[in-house]
Design a protein around this motif. Sequence first.
Motif: not given
Length: 73
Positions: A27-42
Amino acid sequence: MKYRIIFYLDIDSKDMLDDNQIEYSLKTIEKYEYCVIKKWTNSLYQKINDDNLLSKLLGSEYQEFLTFTYRVY
């Protein structure tokens, strides 16, 4: 109800994530690129801070790449 905890890691973590076969999206946010990891929790809020939670879920070697974390309903 399930909640998402979303970790944004510096793009420099990409090779390590690939090597360890960890699912992520870019994902790119304001010219910076990130690796995005989603985790699920209760539970939206954990008893440990975001750095320690990342270490527990992925491993301590990723802490240096953590840029920010979102918790989402």
